[in-house]
Design an enzyme around this catalytic site. Structure first.
Site, PDB file in Angstrom:
ATOM      1  N   SER A 341       0.813  -1.217   0.000  1.00 29.92           N
ATOM      2  CA  SER A 341       0.000   0.000   0.000  1.00 29.92           C
ATOM      3  C   SER A 341       0.845   1.266   0.000  1.00 29.92           C
ATOM      4  O   SER A 341       1.922   1.313   0.595  1.00 29.92           O
ATOM      5  CB  SER A 341      -0.912   0.019   1.234  1.00 29.92           C
ATOM      6  OG  SER A 341      -1.779  -1.074   1.235  1.00 29.92           O
ATOM      7  N   HIS A 461      -7.403   0.214   6.202  1.00 36.06           N
ATOM      8  CA  HIS A 461      -7.048  -1.190   6.421  1.00 36.06           C
ATOM      9  C   HIS A 461      -7.161  -1.586   7.890  1.00 36.06           C
ATOM     10  O   HIS A 461      -7.565  -2.711   8.209  1.00 36.06           O
ATOM     11  CB  HIS A 461      -5.640  -1.460   5.889  1.00 36.06           C
ATOM     12  CG  HIS A 461      -5.576  -1.520   4.392  1.00 36.06           C
ATOM     13  ND1 HIS A 461      -6.220  -2.488   3.661  1.00 36.06           N
ATOM     14  CD2 HIS A 461      -4.962  -0.715   3.482  1.00 36.06           C
ATOM     15  CE1 HIS A 461      -5.995  -2.287   2.374  1.00 36.06           C
ATOM     16  NE2 HIS A 461      -5.253  -1.220   2.243  1.00 36.06           N
TER      17      HIS A 461
END
Length: 528
Positions: A341, A461
């Site tokens: 990410s 997340h």
């Protein structure tokens, strides 16, 4: 080139410019009302309807009761709205939020009625039972009327549009415009309308209403165009790149809604790898990929929203969980589910920290010239951004360059450079690695907003139940990656037996689960 490839090339810009959709979230969007409307129509005055005409069709859509009469009016209203100028859209939406808001006079009257009602006594005699039933009925009736009065009248418009052909898509455009207005000015009634419409979207777009679709090269050209156009994290450069992301060792899944056919609301790209990737280069450019039978890791490397009007609605949470279930079912040998990410807010946060320390240092230097050392005030906002050995390494590596007089100045100047020339120097890269990795760990694990992670992707997340596993140095050397995160990327890991526990811990107390290796970056020097 086949017809599908030609269609995609003809109708899609292969490298999107700064779309209004942020990475992984469907997380955060910055919609705007400009000269181009969301449906692509122009604001050319020759196409514009008079505001009053559109307002009248909106009023009729709310007031009329017969469905066979309302449907053509809803079509007329939505079509005419798209032709309005930005200013007229604003006037119509603000008017809607105010004219069809909650009737507060009625609410106050009902509250007063409720407060004077006498509560049932709880006695059991026949007479008292009948009396209590009467009192209870009065309570229930007033409560029902109060609930009804607290519903704004624009609810009727939203509900009717939701069931009208094309209405859900139109409502996303409507909310895009609302968010654009609110980004410029705080209109309390419009903010309340937006909050109400957002709650409606959450209900309408429940997981039960969404179809998880495995997107492949065999899908329609129009759907693949949208994947190319809306990819917000790692732009798709050409048709070969698109085919690679949909081919062997890769997966792409999207959420479709029957009211918006052929257009994923959000989609996720997955790489099937032997290990958790450390750089985006190995995800995007390895050719050929490892055989799928040897893969042990499903790596989520891009999550993109296609609807700016759905900003703040966490469709990605449901998408990730369902994709994990699907991959685990079809490929039981996959044991690790992780991400690679971006960290979009890191450099901006660090530059702000460095700038404030620069100013404080300058103020203290000025104070030194005018005050005896024992009388000089020490700012409580001063902090040692750099450790002594980190500052020395930075100054030594920049000794032949004019980057600053101290480590803070050097780092600020390097991170503020437009062409990121520091990435061309092995000495500078080596000197920057330790402080940037340490400060990035601090940013992800300790910097918070309202008790949650400051970084939007991290927050996404973590609230979905992931843990922060590993930082990767120079994992994204693209211009965007260097400017946003100094080239650093992060792996979040979804441990199947800990997802719900992690999500609850983060939601209730803001607790961030992180690996020992990541926490080690933050340990004081004497503990390392």
């Amino acid at each position: 080139m086949n017809r599908k490839g030609l269609a995609i090339l003809m109708r899609t810009r292969m490298i999107p410019n700064n779309l209004s959709i942020s990475p992984e979230e469907a997380i955060r969007t910055q919609p705007h009302i400009g000269n181009k409307q969301p449906d692509g129509k122009s604001n050319n005055p020759s196409f514009q309807k008079e505001l009053k005409v559109v307002q009248e069709s909106m009023h009729s859509a709310i007031a009329l009761s017969k469905t066979d009469v309302v449907n053509p009016i809803l079509s007329e209203f939505s079509e005419d709205y798209l032709s309005l100028s930005a200013e007229n859209r604003r006037e119509l939406l603000v008017g809607l939020s105010q004219e069809y808001d909650v009737n507060r006079k009625q609410v106050r009257e009902l509250i007063q009625q409720y407060l004077v009602l006498e509560a049932p006594s709880g006695e059991k005699s026949r007479a008292s039972f009948l009396e209590e039933e009467s009192l209870s009925s009065a309570f229930y009736r007033t409560e029902r009327n109060l609930r009804h009065a607290l519903q704004p009248k624009y609810e009727v418009l939203f509900d009717r549009l939701n069931t009208h052909p094309g209405g859900l898509k139109f409502l996303t455009i409507l909310r895009t415009d609302i968010l654009s207005i609110l980004a410029e000015e705080n209109v309390a009634s419009l903010r309340a309308l937006d909050s109400y419409l957002k709650e409606k979207f959450v209900t309408w777009l429940s997981p039960a209403a969404l179809e998880l679709h495995h997107i492949t090269w065999d899908d329609s050209a129009s759907l693949l165009e949208k994947i190319v156009a809306y990819e917000a994290v790692h732009p798709i450069s050409n048709l070969t790149d698109l085919k690679r992301r949909l081919g062997l060792g890769r997966r792409c899944f999207g959420y479709l809604h029957p009211a918006i056919p052929g257009e994923p609301l959000i989609f996720i790209e997955v790489a099937l790898l032997k290990d958790v990737a450390e750089t985006i280069q190995e995800v995007l450019w390895d050719d050929p990929p490892a055989p799928e039978s040897e893969a042990a890791c499903a790596l989520f490397y891009s999550i993109s929203s296609t609807q700016p009007g759905l900003a703040g609605i966490n469709l990605g949470k449901f998408l990730i969980k369902r994709v994990i279930e699907l991959v685990k079912r079809d490929m039981p040998h996959i044991s690790t589910f992780a991400t690679l990410s971006p960290i979009p807010g890191f450099v901006q946060w660090l530059r702000s920290k460095l700038a404030s320390q620069k100013k404080l240092a300058e103020a203290e230097t000025e104070s030194t010239l005018h005050s005896p050392s024992e009388d000089r005030p020490v700012s409580t906002f001063r902090e040692n951004i750099l450790r002594p050995e980190e500052e020395k390494a930075l100054l030594d590596s920049a000794v032949d360059l004019t980057y600053g007089n101290n480590g803070v100045e050097v780092m600020w100047n390097l991170l503020s450079s437009t062409n990121c020339e520091w990435t061309d120097s092995e000495r500078l890269l080596s000197a920057l690695q330790a402080p940037l990795m340490r400060l990035c760990a601090r940013y992800l694990l300790q910097e918070k907003k309202r008790g949650k992670a400051l970084d939007s992707v991290a927050n996404f997340h973590l609230q979905n139940g992931a843990m922060v596993e590993r930082l990767n140095w120079m994992a994204d050397k693209s211009e965007k990656g260097l400017h946003q995160s100094g080239g650093i990327m992060v792996n979040y890991v979804y441990r199947l037996d800990k997802i719900e526990e992690n999500a609850q811990s983060y939601f209730s107390g803001g607790h961030i689960q992180a690996s020992y290796n990541l926490q080690h970056h933050l340990q004081p020097q004497n503990e390392e």
